[in-house]
Scaffold this motif. Sequence first.
Motif, PDB file in Angstrom:
ATOM      1  N   GLY A  45       0.814  -1.216   0.000  1.00 11.51           N
ATOM      2  CA  GLY A  45       0.000   0.000   0.000  1.00 11.51           C
ATOM      3  C   GLY A  45       0.843   1.259   0.000  1.00 11.51           C
ATOM      4  O   GLY A  45       0.550   2.211  -0.736  1.00 11.51           O
ATOM      5  N   THR A  46       1.902   1.264   0.802  1.00 10.61           N
ATOM      6  CA  THR A  46       2.741   2.464   0.856  1.00 10.61           C
ATOM      7  C   THR A  46       3.506   2.677  -0.444  1.00 10.61           C
ATOM      8  O   THR A  46       3.643   3.803  -0.914  1.00 10.61           O
ATOM      9  CB  THR A  46       3.749   2.386   2.025  1.00 10.61           C
ATOM     10  OG1 THR A  46       4.506   1.185   1.911  1.00 10.61           O
ATOM     11  CG2 THR A  46       3.040   2.412   3.360  1.00 10.61           C
ATOM     12  N   ILE A  75       1.996   9.456   3.683  1.00 15.68           N
ATOM     13  CA  ILE A  75       1.798   8.170   2.994  1.00 15.68           C
ATOM     14  C   ILE A  75       1.520   7.069   4.015  1.00 15.68           C
ATOM     15  O   ILE A  75       0.579   6.274   3.853  1.00 15.68           O
ATOM     16  CB  ILE A  75       3.044   7.814   2.148  1.00 15.68           C
ATOM     17  CG1 ILE A  75       3.075   8.661   0.879  1.00 15.68           C
ATOM     18  CG2 ILE A  75       3.051   6.325   1.790  1.00 15.68           C
ATOM     19  CD1 ILE A  75       4.322   8.473   0.044  1.00 15.68           C
ATOM     20  N   VAL A  76       2.322   7.025   5.077  1.00 14.90           N
ATOM     21  CA  VAL A  76       2.144   6.000   6.107  1.00 14.90           C
ATOM     22  C   VAL A  76       0.796   6.167   6.803  1.00 14.90           C
ATOM     23  O   VAL A  76       0.057   5.196   7.004  1.00 14.90           O
ATOM     24  CB  VAL A  76       3.283   6.068   7.140  1.00 14.90           C
ATOM     25  CG1 VAL A  76       3.008   5.137   8.319  1.00 14.90           C
ATOM     26  CG2 VAL A  76       4.608   5.700   6.489  1.00 14.90           C
ATOM     27  N   LEU A 121      -2.288   3.530   6.513  1.00 13.71           N
ATOM     28  CA  LEU A 121      -2.749   2.933   7.765  1.00 13.71           C
ATOM     29  C   LEU A 121      -4.256   3.110   7.927  1.00 13.71           C
ATOM     30  O   LEU A 121      -4.971   2.178   8.309  1.00 13.71           O
ATOM     31  CB  LEU A 121      -2.005   3.589   8.935  1.00 13.71           C
ATOM     32  CG  LEU A 121      -1.907   2.834  10.258  1.00 13.71           C
ATOM     33  CD1 LEU A 121      -1.193   1.511  10.072  1.00 13.71           C
ATOM     34  CD2 LEU A 121      -1.162   3.687  11.280  1.00 13.71           C
ATOM     35  N   ALA A 122      -4.748   4.320   7.626  1.00 13.21           N
ATOM     36  CA  ALA A 122      -6.174   4.599   7.759  1.00 13.21           C
ATOM     37  C   ALA A 122      -6.997   3.754   6.795  1.00 13.21           C
ATOM     38  O   ALA A 122      -8.098   3.293   7.127  1.00 13.21           O
ATOM     39  CB  ALA A 122      -6.440   6.084   7.511  1.00 13.21           C
ATOM     40  N   HIS A 123      -6.471   3.534   5.584  1.00 13.46           N
ATOM     41  CA  HIS A 123      -7.189   2.705   4.609  1.00 13.46           C
ATOM     42  C   HIS A 123      -7.177   1.235   5.011  1.00 13.46           C
ATOM     43  O   HIS A 123      -8.140   0.495   4.762  1.00 13.46           O
ATOM     44  CB  HIS A 123      -6.560   2.864   3.219  1.00 13.46           C
ATOM     45  CG  HIS A 123      -7.011   1.822   2.241  1.00 13.46           C
ATOM     46  ND1 HIS A 123      -6.165   0.858   1.731  1.00 13.46           N
ATOM     47  CD2 HIS A 123      -8.230   1.576   1.700  1.00 13.46           C
ATOM     48  CE1 HIS A 123      -6.846   0.078   0.920  1.00 13.46           C
ATOM     49  NE2 HIS A 123      -8.093   0.477   0.882  1.00 13.46           N
ATOM     50  N   ALA A 124      -6.087   0.799   5.658  1.00 12.08           N
ATOM     51  CA  ALA A 124      -5.947  -0.614   6.015  1.00 12.08           C
ATOM     52  C   ALA A 124      -6.967  -1.054   7.061  1.00 12.08           C
ATOM     53  O   ALA A 124      -7.367  -2.220   7.077  1.00 12.08           O
ATOM     54  CB  ALA A 124      -4.535  -0.885   6.523  1.00 12.08           C
ATOM     55  N   ILE A 125      -7.410  -0.134   7.925  1.00 10.86           N
ATOM     56  CA  ILE A 125      -8.307  -0.525   9.016  1.00 10.86           C
ATOM     57  C   ILE A 125      -9.653  -1.043   8.504  1.00 10.86           C
ATOM     58  O   ILE A 125     -10.057  -2.163   8.827  1.00 10.86           O
ATOM     59  CB  ILE A 125      -8.494   0.626  10.017  1.00 10.86           C
ATOM     60  CG1 ILE A 125      -7.183   0.856  10.770  1.00 10.86           C
ATOM     61  CG2 ILE A 125      -9.606   0.311  11.011  1.00 10.86           C
ATOM     62  CD1 ILE A 125      -7.212   2.047  11.683  1.00 10.86           C
ATOM     63  N   PRO A 126     -10.417  -0.279   7.709  1.00  6.29           N
ATOM     64  CA  PRO A 126     -11.689  -0.828   7.226  1.00  6.29           C
ATOM     65  C   PRO A 126     -11.497  -2.049   6.328  1.00  6.29           C
ATOM     66  O   PRO A 126     -12.326  -2.966   6.349  1.00  6.29           O
ATOM     67  CB  PRO A 126     -12.312   0.340   6.452  1.00  6.29           C
ATOM     68  CG  PRO A 126     -11.187   1.245   6.112  1.00  6.29           C
ATOM     69  CD  PRO A 126     -10.213   1.108   7.228  1.00  6.29           C
TER      70      PRO A 126
END
Length: 270
Positions: A180-181, A196-197, A201-206
């Motif tokens: 993702g990064t 970017i991180v 990270l925010a996208h990875a949660i849902p």
Amino acid sequence: MNWMYSVSGFAVGLLVGITGVGGGSLMTPLLVFLFGFKASVAVGTDLLYAAITKTGGVFVHHGKHGSVDWRIVGWLALGSLPFAGITLYVIKQLMAVGTETTGMITYSLGIALILTACALLIRAVLLKRAKAKGEIDDDHSNIVNAGRFPPSLEIPATILTGAVLGVLVTLSSVGAGALGTVALMFLYPRMTTLKIVGTDLAHAIPLTALAGLGHLSLGNVDLMLLVSLLIGSLPGIWIGSHLSAKIPEHYLRPALASVLLLIGLKFVTQ
């Protein structure tokens, strides 16, 4: 509760805190090879583990650093969440007709690990080039975000990237971090590393939450294992984060990439 699971969780959390590499690329192979879990159970458990551990990181990035671009998170999620749902539906249908899905998940896991290993090495090259061109400061600050593509293609490219991540993460639990990064670095070369991180990270949660809950409904999550891993990993991540400034990253990342590459090849060829 097996205390060895907690010890393993601590070790993985420590490495995640030091290197920033997603736990999936380390935890899932560990559960398969060291403890003998089926790949499907390792993937499902790790997805919920990732959703929980990453939540605390987003609070720091959003609240303290303001380093989450929610616009890009939305575009990524527009691709990843529907495709995660489609992937779960396909797995469910295959299970319903008696098709063994473990082999498919194992192979996907191997491919994801190989891609992650490549991404770890490519990330260093991309950062070096960006600094040489003056696109990123040494402190990664005061840079105006600018996409690689024109505005008419920027949103579709980001949504497509999210779709690919949605499928890959749902099948393997790997990719929401390193892949993702690197994808964001390619799509938005002038975005700061911190943003970017935070955005990834925010996208990875849902994404990991949806995929993890889907695997839970399919019976691919071991809840006692999940609790044991969290008991060890949360303090491990905290300690690793404080050690990260003291350990040279340019030595650790290539070594980690080599290990992931070997593990990925073993998954693909077994």
